[in-house]
Design a protein around this motif. Structure first.
Motif, short mmCIF file in Angstrom:
data_model
loop_
_atom_site.label_atom_id
_atom_site.label_comp_id
_atom_site.label_asym_id
_atom_site.label_seq_id
_atom_site.Cartn_x
_atom_site.Cartn_y
_atom_site.Cartn_z
N LEU A 1 -4.38 -1.88 -2.97
CA LEU A 1 -4.51 -1.19 -1.70
C LEU A 1 -5.95 -1.18 -1.21
O LEU A 1 -6.22 -1.33 -0.01
N GLY A 2 -6.88 -1.03 -2.14
CA GLY A 2 -8.29 -1.03 -1.76
C GLY A 2 -8.75 -2.37 -1.24
O GLY A 2 -9.49 -2.45 -0.24
N SER A 3 -8.30 -3.45 -1.87
CA SER A 3 -8.72 -4.78 -1.44
C SER A 3 -8.16 -5.13 -0.07
O SER A 3 -8.76 -5.90 0.69
N SER A 4 -6.98 -4.57 0.25
CA SER A 4 -6.37 -4.88 1.55
C SER A 4 -7.19 -4.33 2.72
O SER A 4 -7.00 -4.75 3.86
N VAL A 5 -8.09 -3.39 2.41
CA VAL A 5 -8.94 -2.83 3.46
C VAL A 5 -10.02 -3.82 3.89
O VAL A 5 -10.39 -3.89 5.06
N VAL A 6 -10.52 -4.63 2.94
CA VAL A 6 -11.63 -5.54 3.22
C VAL A 6 -11.22 -7.00 3.22
O VAL A 6 -12.00 -7.86 3.62
N LEU A 7 -10.00 -7.30 2.78
CA LEU A 7 -9.52 -8.68 2.74
C LEU A 7 -8.29 -8.83 3.63
O LEU A 7 -7.61 -7.83 3.93
N PRO A 8 -7.98 -10.06 4.06
CA PRO A 8 -6.79 -10.26 4.89
C PRO A 8 -5.50 -9.80 4.22
O PRO A 8 -4.58 -9.32 4.87
#
Length: 306
Positions: free
Chosen positions: A158-165
């Motif tokens: 969930l955290g990575s989805s904030v900064v990655l597509p």
């Protein structure tokens, strides 16, 4: 006067700048490669002795599934009605999952998946009614999901989805697995189809859920679909392209009424709340309300193995 403020802004721009983004992308790439290389649990094929015969089972594996299968094509294709005897846990599998409520989650979702999928072609009758085929499954082994690892994976995704597509795949740690055997018995008392099946969760197909049965829960539905397909088409369920589900299956998947009243014994799918809960990594018990009689049956079965 404002030199300290300017320096802070400069530092902030540096942290959020290209170097920081490159570091994030490198970390995401490393996680992706790790998931590709090690992102699948290994679940063993396990026999519990519940089948009337294992003699005719032959290895018929899918891409991520191990299975030994037998099917009398003519017998299952000519059948019109099916009754489902509720799934149980073997003594070995019960040792892995202590809580009756957790075991009931797994068995109930397996039975519900079979009931809904078999409704594509068969008429499903109540457990106490005669039918052309009587279906029964036994969970033979469970590899529990590491709930802590599942929580960590959910936060990372969930955290990575904030900064990655897109979010990074599930971390390949603490993955669970499921082993099941099942058969369909004809009116003459002989086996018309049988299977010994095993699948481990993987980083791409199975969402992390913070529960010891998080993976077993989703894999139980996969088993239900695989065995049902054998009875529907009279051959291996593996291979072939995807097809659009019939309307009754879409309705059931969204939590609506089942095509046949007999399937209501397994409750209704959690629908949209279940989908959202899966994306957030919530325990399946939070959204899937198992019928009380299923939990009671699991408790009785456990006492029989003690």
């Amino acid at each position: 006067m404002n030199s300290n403020g300017d320096n802070a802004k400069s530092i902030g721009r540096d942290i959020a700048g290209p170097a920081s983004k490159q570091a994030i992308y490198r970390s995401a790439t490393a996680i992706l490669l790790l998931a590709i290389l090690t992102g699948c649990a290994k679940a063993p094929l396990w026999q519990a002795g519940s089948l009337s015969s294992y003699d005719k089972l032959v290895p018929t594996h899918g891409h991520v599934t191990q299975a030994n299968i037998h099917v009398d094509s003519a017998a299952v294709l000519s059948a019109k009605t099916v009754r489902i005897v509720p799934t149980t846990f073997s003594a070995r599998a019960t040792q892995s999952i202590a809580k009756a409520e957790d075991r009931a989650l797994v068995t109930n979702t397996l039975d519900r998946a079979m009931c809904v999928r078999l409704s594509d072609r068969f008429e499903i009758v109540a457990e106490n009614q005669p039918a052309d085929l009587t279906v029964h499954a036994v969970v033979t082994n469970v590899i529990p999901t590491d709930a802590g690892a599942a929580a960590l994976s959910t936060v990372a995704s969930l955290g990575s989805s904030v900064v990655l597509p897109v979010g990074v795949p599930r971390l390949p740690i603490g993955l669970g697995g499921l082993s099941v055997e099942a058969e369909a018995i004809g009116k003459d008392g002989t086996q018309k189809a049988g299977i010994v099946w095993a699948r481990g969760a993987n980083s791409f197909a199975n969402k992390a859920r913070v529960s010891r049965v998080g993976d077993a829960y989703s894999l139980a539905a996969s088993f239900g679909n695989d065995f049902s397909k054998i009875l529907l088409i009279g051959k291996s369920p593996f291979g072939g392209g995807p097809s659009l589900p019939p309307l009754h299956r879409v309705r059931s998947g969204l939590g609506g009424q089942s095509k046949y009243a007999a399937c209501e014994a397994f409750g209704r799918a959690p629908g949209l709340p279940g989908l959202v809960g899966g994306e957030l990594g919530l325990p399946p018990a939070w959204t899937d309300k198992v019928p009380e009689h299923a939990v009671a049956r699991s408790q009785v079965a456990q006492r029989g193995t003690e």
